[in-house]
Design an enzyme around this catalytic site. Structure first.
Site, mmCIF file in Angstrom:
data_model
loop_
_atom_site.group_PDB
_atom_site.id
_atom_site.type_symbol
_atom_site.label_atom_id
_atom_site.label_comp_id
_atom_site.label_asym_id
_atom_site.label_seq_id
_atom_site.Cartn_x
_atom_site.Cartn_y
_atom_site.Cartn_z
ATOM 1 N N GLU A 41 0.880 -1.179 0.000
ATOM 2 C CA GLU A 41 0.000 0.000 0.000
ATOM 3 C C GLU A 41 0.904 1.211 0.000
ATOM 4 O O GLU A 41 1.566 1.510 0.998
ATOM 5 C CB GLU A 41 -0.911 -0.021 1.220
ATOM 6 C CG GLU A 41 -2.015 -1.019 1.014
ATOM 7 C CD GLU A 41 -2.990 -1.084 2.159
ATOM 8 O OE1 GLU A 41 -2.865 -0.296 3.094
ATOM 9 O OE2 GLU A 41 -3.871 -1.946 2.090
ATOM 10 N N CYS A 91 -2.495 8.777 3.045
ATOM 11 C CA CYS A 91 -2.265 8.220 1.710
ATOM 12 C C CYS A 91 -3.434 8.495 0.782
ATOM 13 O O CYS A 91 -3.258 8.664 -0.413
ATOM 14 C CB CYS A 91 -2.004 6.725 1.809
ATOM 15 S SG CYS A 91 -3.353 5.850 2.607
HETATM 16 P P1 NAD Z 1 8.612 4.819 4.058
HETATM 17 O O1 NAD Z 1 8.459 4.015 2.827
HETATM 18 O O2 NAD Z 1 9.763 5.747 4.147
HETATM 19 O O3 NAD Z 1 8.685 3.904 5.338
HETATM 20 C C1 NAD Z 1 7.696 2.974 5.668
HETATM 21 C C2 NAD Z 1 8.303 1.848 6.481
HETATM 22 O O4 NAD Z 1 9.224 1.150 5.652
HETATM 23 C C3 NAD Z 1 9.084 2.311 7.696
HETATM 24 O O5 NAD Z 1 8.849 1.405 8.755
HETATM 25 C C4 NAD Z 1 10.525 2.227 7.216
HETATM 26 O O6 NAD Z 1 11.447 2.034 8.260
HETATM 27 C C5 NAD Z 1 10.463 1.005 6.319
HETATM 28 N N1 NAD Z 1 11.526 0.917 5.311
HETATM 29 C C6 NAD Z 1 12.187 1.934 4.703
HETATM 30 N N2 NAD Z 1 13.099 1.434 3.854
HETATM 31 C C7 NAD Z 1 13.002 0.074 3.900
HETATM 32 C C8 NAD Z 1 13.670 -0.989 3.256
HETATM 33 N N3 NAD Z 1 14.633 -0.775 2.348
HETATM 34 N N4 NAD Z 1 13.315 -2.262 3.545
HETATM 35 C C9 NAD Z 1 12.334 -2.515 4.437
HETATM 36 N N5 NAD Z 1 11.680 -1.534 5.102
HETATM 37 C C10 NAD Z 1 11.996 -0.256 4.831
HETATM 38 O O7 NAD Z 1 7.237 5.607 4.222
HETATM 39 P P2 NAD Z 1 6.896 6.715 5.300
HETATM 40 O O8 NAD Z 1 7.600 7.967 4.907
HETATM 41 O O9 NAD Z 1 7.087 6.144 6.650
HETATM 42 O O10 NAD Z 1 5.318 6.882 5.078
HETATM 43 C C11 NAD Z 1 4.744 7.730 4.149
HETATM 44 C C12 NAD Z 1 4.333 6.976 2.891
HETATM 45 O O11 NAD Z 1 3.418 5.938 3.213
HETATM 46 C C13 NAD Z 1 3.603 7.858 1.902
HETATM 47 O O12 NAD Z 1 4.095 7.604 0.621
HETATM 48 C C14 NAD Z 1 2.164 7.384 2.001
HETATM 49 O O13 NAD Z 1 1.375 7.603 0.874
HETATM 50 C C15 NAD Z 1 2.345 5.938 2.290
HETATM 51 N N6 NAD Z 1 1.115 5.384 2.870
HETATM 52 C C16 NAD Z 1 0.329 4.577 2.086
HETATM 53 C C17 NAD Z 1 -0.861 4.065 2.579
HETATM 54 C C18 NAD Z 1 -1.758 3.220 1.722
HETATM 55 O O14 NAD Z 1 -2.652 2.588 2.267
HETATM 56 N N7 NAD Z 1 -1.584 3.180 0.436
HETATM 57 C C19 NAD Z 1 -1.233 4.350 3.894
HETATM 58 C C20 NAD Z 1 -0.414 5.182 4.658
HETATM 59 C C21 NAD Z 1 0.773 5.673 4.129
#
Ligand code: NAD
Length: 503
Positions: A263, A297
């Site tokens: 997501e 999101c």
């Molecule tokens: P992010 O992708 O930076 O981080 C999300 C999670 O992934 C964190 O726990 C982070 O530590 C982990 N992560 C980062 N790099 C990784 C890797 N290489 N391997 C494994 N895990 C890793 O996102 P964010 O900045 O925390 O959140 C914002 C984003 O989330 C926005 O793009 C938003 O649209 C999205 N979001 C989507 C939904 C949906 O349902 N589509 C819901 C909420 C947020």
């Protein structure tokens, strides 16, 4: 009142603030030995604690616990899983105010929205709890020669990796169905808001979830997160976060052929036609972009408004945006709180210059907000007007309280502009004509379309995005399809012709 809720939050996480927050593995607190990182309070910029990046050995220990607990949990009757998950929901409800306050403290989300978010987390557990007894059920697909029947089996230990925007509620969408399906879980919450995840794993243990069934590790994405997604014994990764992180996780999981559910980001249009109920459209547009500090999101971050009503609609918007109440997330009157982190604030702020360079007009906001004078990460509710679909402010996910307005001429123009982005998560459509509602929603490239409505979640419906917004759907039976393997058994009636070779 305001001070009390902050104190409630500080008290709730007090045990994890005396020493750095470690991990919860096999039913026990594991203090952790990895590198510490700071957790700050978005509203004040103050350091509220430290958490520890899990070492590779600690990630291994969490996965080993989940693997060890899997056979017994998978074999636990669905009715028993149901009972335990309902007990988790009971305890979440009992501690809902505390959980909500923790979200205000370490995610900077506003009380007025968080007070309901914890309760929704409990509802997620109840919804999937009630479906646990039937999760294994399949279909009967008989032919004249065979009785085919399918059954579903939990896939194994899974990793759940979540972001910081509404950490508690969002993680329950993933964790509740995984547990209901009979999977075991290792959760890694976002490093900028790790506290509520700790409350959840402790609540689950208190509710009687056997040790090892649900584990939580803290850490950074590129270390702890990467380790989990590459781990051979993790069978699937449910991830919520940025699209580029989704790509990285797909690469990391490729070697072990990981099943993934993503997501990801969005740049969701809200399309307002001139025949719509404009008052309701205005309310919904403002709610969907400025609530949750714009860190949502499914936010309606692009307003496509028909040219005939454009100027009047934008004028009303400017007026309302200027009146949004920005401030302390603990104050129930606050409508917009701080952004999560100084890095994110700098990113959101950079789009004011990008808007101006691209030729758009900053019709409201566009700067850091005065509420951040004490060190908090506040940005003014912002409106970019006179924008075009080709501009970066209309194409990139800003993930802050920032709305970009683009005029359109007719239905075809609206559809073409709405679809002209890499993302395809949600779309909102406002019109008084049923035929147009059907034509436009049919043509929109989005996983979810709301007509004459803001985002209202109904748990049996599918939640997820197309294009760069995701892979897979949450909700209803879609969640079980991800966390379970479907098996077909073909039983011969005994009389069909078998080719005889070598006779
Ligand atoms: P992010 O992708 O930076 O981080 C999300 C999670 O992934 C964190 O726990 C982070 O530590 C982990 N992560 C980062 N790099 C990784 C890797 N290489 N391997 C494994 N895990 C890793 O996102 P964010 O900045 O925390 O959140 C914002 C984003 O989330 C926005 O793009 C938003 O649209 C999205 N979001 C989507 C939904 C949906 O349902 N589509 C819901 C909420 C947020």
């Amino acid at each position: 009142m305001t001070i009390d809720r902050r104190q409630i939050a500080l008290d709730a996480v007090a045990p994890f603030r005396k020493r750095p927050l470690g991990h919860f593995i096999d039913g026990r607190d594991l203090p952790g030995s990895g590198a510490p990182f700071e957790v700050t309070e978005p509203a004040t910029g103050q350091v509220i604690g430290q958490a520890l990046d899990a070492t590779p050995a600690e990630v291994d220990a969490a996965v080993a616990a989940a693997k060890g607990a899997f056979p017994a949990w998978a074999a636990t009757p669905g009715a028993e899983r149901r009972k335990i998950l309902h007990r988790i929901a009971d305890l979440i409800e009992a501690r809902a105010d505390e959980i909500a306050a923790v979200e205000c403290l370490d995610a900077g989300q506003c009380w007025r929205f968080m007070s309901k978010a914890a309760i929704r987390g409990a509802e997620n557990f109840r919804f999937f709890a009630d479906r646990a007894p039937d999760a294994a059920n399949g279909q009967s697909l008989p032919t004249g020669e065979h009785l085919n029947f399918t059954t579903r089996h939990p896939i194994g230990p899974v990793a759940v990796i979540t972001p910081w925007n509404t950490p508690f509620m969002l993680s329950t969408w993933k964790i509740a169905p995984a547990l209901a399906a009979g999977c075991t879980v290792v959760h890694k919450p976002a490093e900028w808001s790790p506290y509520s995840a700790r409350l959840l794993v402790e609540i689950a243990a208190e509710a009687g979830l056997p040790p090892g069934v649900f584990n939580a590790v803290n850490g950074l994405g590129e270390t702890t997160g990467k380790g989990l997604t590459e781990h051979r014994d993790i069978k699937a990764v449910a991830f919520v976060g940025e699209s580029k992180t989704g790509s990285a996780i797909m690469r990391q999981g490729a070697e072990t052929l990981k099943r993934v559910h993503f997501e990801l980001g969005g740049k969701n249009p809200v399309i307002v036609f001139d025949d719509a109920d404009l008052e309701r459209a205005l309310d919904a547009t403002i709610f969907m972009i400025y609530s949750l500090n714009g860190q949502r999101c499914t936010s309606s971050s692009r307003l496509l408004v028909q040219r005939s009503i454009h100027d009047a609609f934008v004028a009303r918007l400017v007026e309302r945006v200027g009146r949004l109440k920005v401030g302390d997330p603990f104050d129930p009157a606050t409508e917009v709180g701080p952004l999560i982190h100084p890095r994110h604030l700098a990113k959101v702020e950079s789009y004011a210059a990008i808007a101006a360079q691209g030729g758009a007009r900053v019709a409201a906001g566009g700067r850091r907000h005065a509420a951040g004078a004490n060190g908090g990460y506040y940005f003014e509710p912002t409106l970019f007007a006179d924008a075009e679909q080709s501009m970066r402010i209309a194409r990139e996910e800003i993930f802050g309280p920032v709305l970009t307005v683009i005029p359109f001429d007719d239905e075809a123009d609206a559809i073409s502009k709405a679809n002209d982005v890499d993302y395809g998560l949600a779309a909102y459509l406002w019109t008084g004509e049923v035929g147009r509602a059907l034509r436009v929603s049919n043509a929109l490239e989005a996983g979810m379309v709301w007509v004459n409505s803001e985002n209202v979640r109904h748990l049996p419906t599918p939640f997820g995005g197309m294009k760069a917004s995701g892979i897979g759907r949450d909700g209803g039976d879609w969640s079980f399809d991800f966390y379970m393997e479907t098996k077909n058994v073909a039983l011969a009636f005994g009389g069909h012709k078998i080719q005889r070779l070598g006779v």
